[in-house]
Design a protein around this motif. Structure first.
Motif, PDB file in Angstrom:
ATOM      1  N   THR A 105       3.271  -4.249  10.896  1.00  0.00           N
ATOM      2  CA  THR A 105       2.605  -4.416  12.190  1.00  0.00           C
ATOM      3  C   THR A 105       3.388  -3.726  13.307  1.00  0.00           C
ATOM      4  N   GLY A 106       4.699  -3.960  13.339  1.00  0.00           N
ATOM      5  CA  GLY A 106       5.530  -3.394  14.405  1.00  0.00           C
ATOM      6  C   GLY A 106       5.544  -1.878  14.378  1.00  0.00           C
ATOM      7  N   THR A 107       5.742  -1.303  13.199  1.00  0.00           N
ATOM      8  CA  THR A 107       5.851   0.157  13.137  1.00  0.00           C
ATOM      9  C   THR A 107       4.495   0.828  13.332  1.00  0.00           C
ATOM     10  N   LEU A 108       3.444   0.289  12.701  1.00  0.00           N
ATOM     11  CA  LEU A 108       2.132   0.950  12.827  1.00  0.00           C
ATOM     12  C   LEU A 108       1.639   0.948  14.266  1.00  0.00           C
ATOM     13  N   THR A 109       1.846  -0.171  14.964  1.00  0.00           N
ATOM     14  CA  THR A 109       1.427  -0.230  16.366  1.00  0.00           C
ATOM     15  C   THR A 109       2.123   0.880  17.155  1.00  0.00           C
ATOM     16  N   SER A 110       3.438   1.004  16.953  1.00  0.00           N
ATOM     17  CA  SER A 110       4.189   2.004  17.712  1.00  0.00           C
ATOM     18  C   SER A 110       3.796   3.425  17.294  1.00  0.00           C
ATOM     19  N   ILE A 111       3.634   3.635  15.979  1.00  0.00           N
ATOM     20  CA  ILE A 111       3.287   4.983  15.491  1.00  0.00           C
ATOM     21  C   ILE A 111       1.937   5.415  16.074  1.00  0.00           C
ATOM     22  N   LEU A 112       0.959   4.518  15.995  1.00  0.00           N
ATOM     23  CA  LEU A 112      -0.383   4.889  16.457  1.00  0.00           C
ATOM     24  C   LEU A 112      -0.391   5.124  17.971  1.00  0.00           C
ATOM     25  N   TYR A 113       0.299   4.261  18.710  1.00  0.00           N
ATOM     26  CA  TYR A 113       0.367   4.445  20.167  1.00  0.00           C
ATOM     27  C   TYR A 113       1.034   5.777  20.480  1.00  0.00           C
ATOM     28  N   PHE A 114       2.144   6.019  19.785  1.00  0.00           N
ATOM     29  CA  PHE A 114       2.916   7.219  20.053  1.00  0.00           C
ATOM     30  C   PHE A 114       2.104   8.480  19.763  1.00  0.00           C
ATOM     31  N   LEU A 115       1.420   8.494  18.630  1.00  0.00           N
ATOM     32  CA  LEU A 115       0.710   9.705  18.222  1.00  0.00           C
ATOM     33  C   LEU A 115      -0.599   9.912  18.978  1.00  0.00           C
ATOM     34  N   PHE A 116      -1.299   8.808  19.259  1.00  0.00           N
ATOM     35  CA  PHE A 116      -2.629   8.970  19.852  1.00  0.00           C
ATOM     36  C   PHE A 116      -2.622   8.864  21.378  1.00  0.00           C
ATOM     37  N   VAL A 117      -1.678   8.152  21.937  1.00  0.00           N
ATOM     38  CA  VAL A 117      -1.661   8.003  23.402  1.00  0.00           C
ATOM     39  C   VAL A 117      -0.616   8.921  24.025  1.00  0.00           C
ATOM     40  N   VAL A 118       0.599   8.961  23.458  1.00  0.00           N
ATOM     41  CA  VAL A 118       1.666   9.768  24.064  1.00  0.00           C
ATOM     42  C   VAL A 118       1.496  11.245  23.698  1.00  0.00           C
ATOM     43  N   ILE A 119       1.500  11.562  22.409  1.00  0.00           N
ATOM     44  CA  ILE A 119       1.434  12.985  22.017  1.00  0.00           C
ATOM     45  C   ILE A 119       0.005  13.500  21.920  1.00  0.00           C
ATOM     46  N   ARG A 120      -0.918  12.655  21.574  1.00  0.00           N
ATOM     47  CA  ARG A 120      -2.336  13.020  21.392  1.00  0.00           C
ATOM     48  C   ARG A 120      -2.495  14.132  20.358  1.00  0.00           C
ATOM     49  N   ILE A 121      -2.134  13.839  19.122  1.00  0.00           N
ATOM     50  CA  ILE A 121      -2.184  14.874  18.092  1.00  0.00           C
ATOM     51  C   ILE A 121      -3.631  15.175  17.696  1.00  0.00           C
ATOM     52  N   TYR A 122      -3.804  16.398  17.196  1.00  0.00           N
ATOM     53  CA  TYR A 122      -5.121  16.814  16.697  1.00  0.00           C
ATOM     54  C   TYR A 122      -4.934  17.641  15.444  1.00  0.00           C
ATOM     55  N   PRO A 123      -5.671  17.486  14.361  1.00  0.00           N
ATOM     56  CA  PRO A 123      -6.548  16.341  14.106  1.00  0.00           C
ATOM     57  C   PRO A 123      -5.735  15.048  13.997  1.00  0.00           C
ATOM     58  N   TRP A 124      -6.388  13.932  14.037  1.00  0.00           N
ATOM     59  CA  TRP A 124      -5.695  12.649  14.151  1.00  0.00           C
ATOM     60  C   TRP A 124      -4.673  12.396  13.050  1.00  0.00           C
ATOM     61  N   PHE A 125      -4.884  13.040  11.892  1.00  0.00           N
ATOM     62  CA  PHE A 125      -3.976  12.775  10.759  1.00  0.00           C
ATOM     63  C   PHE A 125      -2.960  13.898  10.592  1.00  0.00           C
ATOM     64  N   ASN A 126      -2.866  14.814  11.579  1.00  0.00           N
ATOM     65  CA  ASN A 126      -2.013  16.001  11.464  1.00  0.00           C
ATOM     66  C   ASN A 126      -0.643  15.655  10.863  1.00  0.00           C
ATOM     67  N   PRO A 127      -0.429  15.991   9.590  1.00  0.00           N
ATOM     68  CA  PRO A 127       0.791  15.526   8.907  1.00  0.00           C
ATOM     69  C   PRO A 127       2.075  16.100   9.504  1.00  0.00           C
ATOM     70  N   GLN A 128       1.987  17.282  10.158  1.00  0.00           N
ATOM     71  CA  GLN A 128       3.173  17.905  10.754  1.00  0.00           C
ATOM     72  C   GLN A 128       3.805  16.967  11.787  1.00  0.00           C
ATOM     73  N   TYR A 129       2.960  16.196  12.499  1.00  0.00           N
ATOM     74  CA  TYR A 129       3.479  15.239  13.480  1.00  0.00           C
ATOM     75  C   TYR A 129       3.594  13.836  12.882  1.00  0.00           C
ATOM     76  N   PHE A 130       2.512  13.475  12.180  1.00  0.00           N
ATOM     77  CA  PHE A 130       2.387  12.098  11.700  1.00  0.00           C
ATOM     78  C   PHE A 130       3.579  11.693  10.826  1.00  0.00           C
ATOM     79  N   ILE A 131       3.906  12.550   9.864  1.00  0.00           N
ATOM     80  CA  ILE A 131       4.892  12.138   8.859  1.00  0.00           C
ATOM     81  C   ILE A 131       6.332  12.052   9.408  1.00  0.00           C
TER      82      ILE A 131
END
Lengths: 263, 214
Positions: A105-131
């Motif tokens: 719960t703790g990590t997923l909340t932060s990961i999703l916030y970080f990727l979708f709100v702070v960095i706004r990656i595209y496409p949403w699953f972009n592994p270069q950023y996500f992983i």
């Protein structure tokens, strides 16, 4: 000066193993007896990194979001298993569930916030950023929760008399364990806070170093480093607070009694 | 106040039938290791029996809220904990933990006098001697005005004078305020001198209470 990273030839990597040879010579000469561990560690490091390199190439070339999700799932599973293994105390099934829940719960909340709100990656699953970002966040939270588990378990063992004394005075389990819970939280987040203090002066953080080596401007690397550091702080705080406020309760039964430990 | 019915706790306690009356002083005697402390820990639900039933005011204790119960049945253990802070912090700790209203300094000083502890409210509680800490902890319990007081015999590290003083104080408080006291003691003399009823726990014979004739 070229901004492209210089690729390493195989013989160049081979040359770097001179350092291991040097270490082996020192250990052998002084009779320290660590040769076996050093060899195993070097081989493991090499094989694991080569393997992860190929896996990442495969994931990066895939356009399937499931690959990214699977990779994050595997990281979470390894991290949780690592916490179980690192803890010297015997963990109850309930406590293990809480560790897994707080971690995810703790990590997923932060990961999703970080990727979708702070960095706004595209496409949403972009592994270069996500992983890599998920890796950093999960790794740091893993250390945080490990320390939190130790803090709670040590506190409940060493301060058992104090907790029980508070119960005798009519305290709820939450009140009786408040000091232990707070101190476990504090010792779990302290390394993260300390790492912020030394950052950029004592050492250049790994991600920033990597970005600079790969030709990114140090200013862009700095911006990323600040953002990821804040993400890490958030994730460690969130997963550890979840763990401590749920975890202490496993030391009590439904009758608000301290569970007896078998000696 | 309490009724025991076929109570078993591990292989430590086995009580078929026993009552503890309210407004009386009951002493628990028996050789060391016979389960005296275990017995009083059942009374404030720090532990629960493996089988059998204990009724508190006619209600099964398993159905009572443990925290609420411990706010009216307060226990002073053999070695009471002293919390970091001043004498005042420690006196107020019982009220704080049990979510009761705090009292003013005047009431705190009265309690210090009652337990014959000549210390300032601002003194560091952790620097007190063993006997002083015991008295401070007693003061903390008295401030909570519990309905039932459970007293485990003061630590053997204390001198006889301090121990006797604490027992006298608690017994007097109990009688004056019509409270119920259950105390563990190793001394048959203390039990005979201070209590209305004595319960002997020895492991060899059935646990029974007997009246003390005055």
């Amino acid at each position: 000066m070229s901004n492209d990273i210089m690729n390493l030839q195989l013989w160049q990597i081979g040359a770097a193993y001179v350092f291991i040879a040097l270490l082996l010579v020192i250990v052998r000469k002084r009779g320290i007896g660590r040769e076996r561990e050093i060899l195993i560690a070097s081989v493991r490091m090499t094989l694991q990194l080569v393997l992860v390199g190929y896996v990442l190439v495969y994931i990066f070339e895939s356009t399937n979001p499931l690959m990214t999700i699977l990779a994050v799932g595997v990281m979470e599973a390894f991290a949780i298993d690592n916490i179980f293994k690192r803890t010297k105390e015997k963990l109850t099934g309930k406590l293990k569930k809480i560790i897994a829940f707080s971690m995810v719960t703790g990590t997923l909340t932060s990961i999703l916030y970080f990727l979708f709100v702070v960095i706004r990656i595209y496409p949403w699953f972009n592994p270069q950023y996500f992983i890599p970002i998920a890796g950093m966040i999960i790794g740091n939270s893993m250390t945080g929760i490990s320390l939190g588990v130790k803090g709670i378990a040590d506190g409940m063992r060493n301060k058992r008399a104090l907790v029980e004394s508070s119960l005798m005075l009519g305290a709820t389990p939450a009140k009786a364990s408040k000091e232990i819970v707070n101190s476990a939280f504090d010792s779990a987040i302290l390394p993260t806070i300390n790492s912020m203090v030394g950052m950029g002066i004592v050492s250049l953080p790994g991600m920033m170093t990597g970005q600079i080596l790969s030709g990114t401007s140090p200013l862009i690397a700095t911006k990323y480093q600040i953002a990821i550091m804040l993400g890490i702080v958030g994730s460690v705080a969130l997963s550890v607070i979840l763990f401590v406020i749920l975890g202490y309760r496993t030391f009590f039964n439904h009758q608000d009694q301290l569970i007896q430990v078998e000696d | 106040m309490y009724q025991f019915k076929d109570v078993r706790y591990k292989d430590i306690l086995s009580i078929d039938k026993l009552t503890i009356e309210e407004h009386l002083v009951t002493s628990i005697v028996g050789p060391s290791g016979s389960g005296k402390t275990t017995f009083i820990r059942l009374l404030n639900k720090l532990i629960s029996p493996d089988s059998g039933e204990i009724l508190h005011k006619g209600k099964p204790m398993s159905e009572l809220n443990s925290v609420d119960l411990r706010r009216s049945v307060v226990m002073l253990p053999q070695q009471p904990a002293i919390y970091p802070g001043t004498v005042k912090d420690n006196l107020l700790m019982g009220l704080v933990l049990s979510e009761k209203d705090p009292v003013n300094d005047e009431a705190l000083l009265e309690v210090l006098e009652a337990v014959k502890l000549k210390k300032d409210l601002k003194d560091n509680a952790e620097l007190l001697s063993g006997g002083e800490k015991q008295r401070l902890a007693l003061g903390r319990v008295l401030l909570m005005e519990p309905e039932v007081l459970l007293l485990d015999e003061p630590s053997s590290a204390l001198d006889d004078k301090t121990e006797l003083m604490i027992i006298e104080e608690v017994v007097e408080y109990t009688r004056r305020n019509k409270k119920t006291l259950v105390m563990v003691t190793h001394s048959n003399r203390i039990a005979e001198d201070f209590s209305d009823r004595i319960i002997k726990i020895s492991g060899d014979e059935p646990v029974q209470a007997r009246e003390v004739s005055r």
